[in-house]
Design a protein around this motif. Sequence first.
Motif, PDB file in Angstrom:
ATOM      1  N   ALA A 100      49.264  46.154  68.114  1.00  0.00           N
ATOM      2  CA  ALA A 100      49.223  45.433  66.839  1.00  0.00           C
ATOM      3  C   ALA A 100      50.194  44.253  66.837  1.00  0.00           C
ATOM      4  O   ALA A 100      49.875  43.164  66.334  1.00  0.00           O
ATOM      5  N   ILE A 101      51.392  44.461  67.396  1.00  0.00           N
ATOM      6  CA  ILE A 101      52.364  43.366  67.458  1.00  0.00           C
ATOM      7  C   ILE A 101      51.867  42.252  68.376  1.00  0.00           C
ATOM      8  O   ILE A 101      51.970  41.060  68.053  1.00  0.00           O
ATOM      9  N   ILE A 103      48.802  41.444  69.153  1.00  0.00           N
ATOM     10  CA  ILE A 103      47.658  40.734  68.597  1.00  0.00           C
ATOM     11  C   ILE A 103      48.083  39.846  67.428  1.00  0.00           C
ATOM     12  O   ILE A 103      47.431  38.845  67.118  1.00  0.00           O
ATOM     13  N   THR A 104      49.209  40.192  66.793  1.00  0.00           N
ATOM     14  CA  THR A 104      49.745  39.357  65.716  1.00  0.00           C
ATOM     15  C   THR A 104      50.461  38.134  66.274  1.00  0.00           C
ATOM     16  O   THR A 104      50.367  37.022  65.716  1.00  0.00           O
ATOM     17  N   LEU A 105      51.179  38.324  67.377  1.00  0.00           N
ATOM     18  CA  LEU A 105      51.905  37.204  67.980  1.00  0.00           C
ATOM     19  C   LEU A 105      50.976  36.101  68.460  1.00  0.00           C
ATOM     20  O   LEU A 105      51.407  34.944  68.608  1.00  0.00           O
ATOM     21  N   SER A 107      48.597  34.656  66.876  1.00  0.00           N
ATOM     22  CA  SER A 107      48.414  33.634  65.841  1.00  0.00           C
ATOM     23  C   SER A 107      49.654  32.758  65.673  1.00  0.00           C
ATOM     24  O   SER A 107      49.558  31.610  65.214  1.00  0.00           O
ATOM     25  N   LEU A 108      50.824  33.284  66.034  1.00  0.00           N
ATOM     26  CA  LEU A 108      52.056  32.496  65.897  1.00  0.00           C
ATOM     27  C   LEU A 108      52.124  31.362  66.904  1.00  0.00           C
ATOM     28  O   LEU A 108      52.951  30.445  66.751  1.00  0.00           O
ATOM     29  N   PHE A 133      43.205  31.734  71.225  1.00  0.00           N
ATOM     30  CA  PHE A 133      43.444  32.820  70.270  1.00  0.00           C
ATOM     31  C   PHE A 133      42.258  33.778  70.229  1.00  0.00           C
ATOM     32  O   PHE A 133      42.436  35.006  70.285  1.00  0.00           O
ATOM     33  N   PHE A 137      42.452  37.541  71.473  1.00  0.00           N
ATOM     34  CA  PHE A 137      42.227  38.536  70.430  1.00  0.00           C
ATOM     35  C   PHE A 137      41.140  39.514  70.864  1.00  0.00           C
ATOM     36  O   PHE A 137      41.290  40.737  70.711  1.00  0.00           O
ATOM     37  N   TRP A 144      42.281  47.903  73.315  1.00  0.00           N
ATOM     38  CA  TRP A 144      42.423  48.973  72.320  1.00  0.00           C
ATOM     39  C   TRP A 144      41.200  49.890  72.312  1.00  0.00           C
ATOM     40  O   TRP A 144      41.336  51.110  72.210  1.00  0.00           O
ATOM     41  N   PRO A 176      50.461  37.265  75.028  1.00  0.00           N
ATOM     42  CA  PRO A 176      50.664  36.051  74.208  1.00  0.00           C
ATOM     43  C   PRO A 176      51.260  34.881  74.983  1.00  0.00           C
ATOM     44  O   PRO A 176      50.879  33.712  74.749  1.00  0.00           O
TER      45      PRO A 176
END
Length: 290
Positions: A100-101, A103-105, A107-108, A133, A137, A144, A176
Motif C-alpha cells: 500500500a505504501i 503504490i501510494t508513493l 503518485s508522489l 504511474f 500501479f 498483490w 517507485p
Amino acid sequence: RGERSPLARNAPGGSKVDTDGPARVIGFRQQPEGSGMTTDRHHDTDEDSHGRHETAAFDAVADKEPEVESSAGAGGGGGGDEPALISPGRLEAFSDGVIAIAITLLSLEIKLPEDGGRLLGSLASLWPSYVGFVLSFLLVGQVWLNHHAIFARVRSVDQWMLICNLFLLLDVAFLPFATSVLTRSLESGHDERTGAVFYGVVMVVGGLFFNALWRAAIRDRSRLQPEVTQAEVRSMTQRFMMGPWLYSLAALLGLVSAWLSVVTYVALIVFYMAGHRPRIEGGRVSPAGG
C-alpha cells in the motif's frame, strides 16, 4: 431403638457403649465447650481439610504441566522434531502495508514543472509520468494479486517463506524509484533505452523473488490447504516460472526501443491479470493463480 439394652453402660464423655460384642458408639451427648474431645475432633477436621486442599492444588499443577510442555514444543524451543506452525496472518498484514505504501508513493513522483507556464500545457507535458504511474500501479497490483493467490492456498508459513517474502517486498519498495528513472528518461528524451532496461531488470528481480516465495510455499505439502490439488500447484508453478523469462525479453526489447519495451510490460501485466479470474470448484470460489 425403642428400649435401651440392659448391657449398655455409660462410656467416658457421655457416649453409650454396647458391652455385648465389640465396643461401638450408639449415642453421643454434646460436650461442654472447651472439652478435650471437641478440640481433638476440630483438630482432625482441620487436618483433613488442609490435606484435601493440598491434594487439589497438586492435581491442578499436574494438570497444567502437559499444557506447558505442549506450548514449549509448539514454540520450537524444545528441540522437537515437528516444525512449528506459524499463521500467515502477520505476514499478509505486513505485506499489504508495504504494498500500500509503495503504490501510494508512485503518485508522489508526479510533480508539476516550475516553469510558470499555462496549467493545461504543464499537465500535458507530464504524460510520461502518467504512463509510468499507470504501468507501475498495475504492476504492484499484479504483485498483490499473485501474493493473494499464494496465501489463499497456504495455511502456515516457515522461516524460509518469511525471508523470501521480505526480499519480494524489497523489490516492491524499490519500484517507485525505478518508475522515476523510467519517466524522467522518457520526459528528457535522453537515455530512454537505459531507463527502460533498468525498469525491466527490477521486474525480473521481482519475478525471481516471487518464484522463490512460491517454491518455499510448496516444498512442504503439509503447509498448503488440504483442498489444493497437485494439478493446481503444477499449473501455478509453470505460470510463475514464465514471468522472469518474459520480463527479461521485454527488458531486452528496451535496447531497441524504450516504448516497445513499455508496451510489452503492459501486455505482460494484462496477461497475468487475466489468469486471476475466480474459478468455481465444487461450489467454492477459488482465486486463480498466476
